[in-house]
Design a protein around this motif. Structure first.
Motif, PDB file in Angstrom:
ATOM      1  N   SER A 161      -0.788 -92.197  44.641  1.00  0.00           N
ATOM      2  CA  SER A 161      -1.774 -92.381  43.173  1.00  0.00           C
ATOM      3  C   SER A 161      -2.825 -93.474  44.550  1.00  0.00           C
ATOM      4  O   SER A 161      -4.246 -93.837  43.404  1.00  0.00           O
ATOM      5  CB  SER A 161      -1.325 -93.435  42.446  1.00  0.00           C
ATOM      6  N   THR A 162      -3.230 -93.884  45.214  1.00  0.00           N
ATOM      7  CA  THR A 162      -3.677 -94.951  45.492  1.00  0.00           C
ATOM      8  C   THR A 162      -3.619 -94.275  47.200  1.00  0.00           C
ATOM      9  O   THR A 162      -5.081 -95.097  47.977  1.00  0.00           O
ATOM     10  CB  THR A 162      -3.073 -96.050  45.852  1.00  0.00           C
ATOM     11  N   GLY A 163      -3.504 -93.297  47.882  1.00  0.00           N
ATOM     12  CA  GLY A 163      -3.518 -93.111  48.950  1.00  0.00           C
ATOM     13  C   GLY A 163      -3.241 -90.989  49.391  1.00  0.00           C
ATOM     14  O   GLY A 163      -2.639 -90.598  48.390  1.00  0.00           O
ATOM     15  N   ARG A 203      13.740 -90.673  40.602  1.00  0.00           N
ATOM     16  CA  ARG A 203      11.277 -90.820  40.233  1.00  0.00           C
ATOM     17  C   ARG A 203      11.147 -91.992  41.403  1.00  0.00           C
ATOM     18  O   ARG A 203      11.479 -93.173  40.523  1.00  0.00           O
ATOM     19  CB  ARG A 203      10.427 -90.705  39.062  1.00  0.00           C
ATOM     20  N   SER A 204       9.536 -92.081  42.063  1.00  0.00           N
ATOM     21  CA  SER A 204       9.232 -92.910  42.838  1.00  0.00           C
ATOM     22  C   SER A 204       8.008 -92.241  42.848  1.00  0.00           C
ATOM     23  O   SER A 204       7.602 -91.344  43.601  1.00  0.00           O
ATOM     24  CB  SER A 204       9.696 -93.409  43.875  1.00  0.00           C
ATOM     25  N   ASN A 205       6.936 -93.241  43.015  1.00  0.00           N
ATOM     26  CA  ASN A 205       5.764 -93.377  43.576  1.00  0.00           C
ATOM     27  C   ASN A 205       5.420 -93.412  44.848  1.00  0.00           C
ATOM     28  O   ASN A 205       4.455 -92.924  45.112  1.00  0.00           O
ATOM     29  CB  ASN A 205       4.657 -93.404  42.555  1.00  0.00           C
ATOM     30  N   THR A 206       6.461 -93.733  45.195  1.00  0.00           N
ATOM     31  CA  THR A 206       6.182 -93.915  46.961  1.00  0.00           C
ATOM     32  C   THR A 206       6.947 -93.061  48.050  1.00  0.00           C
ATOM     33  O   THR A 206       7.343 -92.307  47.454  1.00  0.00           O
ATOM     34  CB  THR A 206       6.576 -95.075  47.079  1.00  0.00           C
ATOM     35  N   LEU A 207       5.689 -92.365  48.857  1.00  0.00           N
ATOM     36  CA  LEU A 207       6.280 -91.229  49.704  1.00  0.00           C
ATOM     37  C   LEU A 207       6.535 -91.368  50.969  1.00  0.00           C
ATOM     38  O   LEU A 207       5.671 -93.006  51.199  1.00  0.00           O
ATOM     39  CB  LEU A 207       5.539 -90.522  49.810  1.00  0.00           C
TER      40      LEU A 207
END
Length: 82
Positions: free
Chosen positions: A67-69, A49-53
């Motif tokens: 979550s930020t862009g 799992r990661s929030n980075t794409l």
């Protein structure tokens, strides 16, 4: 000629290699890969799992956090226009 998933993965691995990352030798099974317009979106796969794409278009990569862009902003930042 449209970009293929294999080409996009090679571009992403080259991008990681340029940053000195051990992820540079990753294979397709390490990622969830989705087409987005004329680009590919990579997210962690294999139960990780990661929030980075990562968006890959041609030879360009944009790393962003959902979550930020927005995906659309990331896509446009590397030349996406469709």
């Amino acid at each position: 000629m449209p970009q293929t998933e294999d080409h996009a993965l090679a571009v992403l691995n080259d991008w990681f290699a340029g940053k000195g990352s051990s992820v540079a030798g990753s294979t397709a099974d390490a990622w969830n890969i989705t087409s987005y317009r004329d680009a590919f979106l990579f997210s962690s796969g294999g139960g990780r799992r990661s929030n980075t794409l990562y968006v890959v278009l041609g030879r360009s990569v944009c790393q962003f956090a959902a979550s930020t862009g927005s995906l659309e902003d990331a896509y446009r930042s590397i030349g996406g226009t469709q």
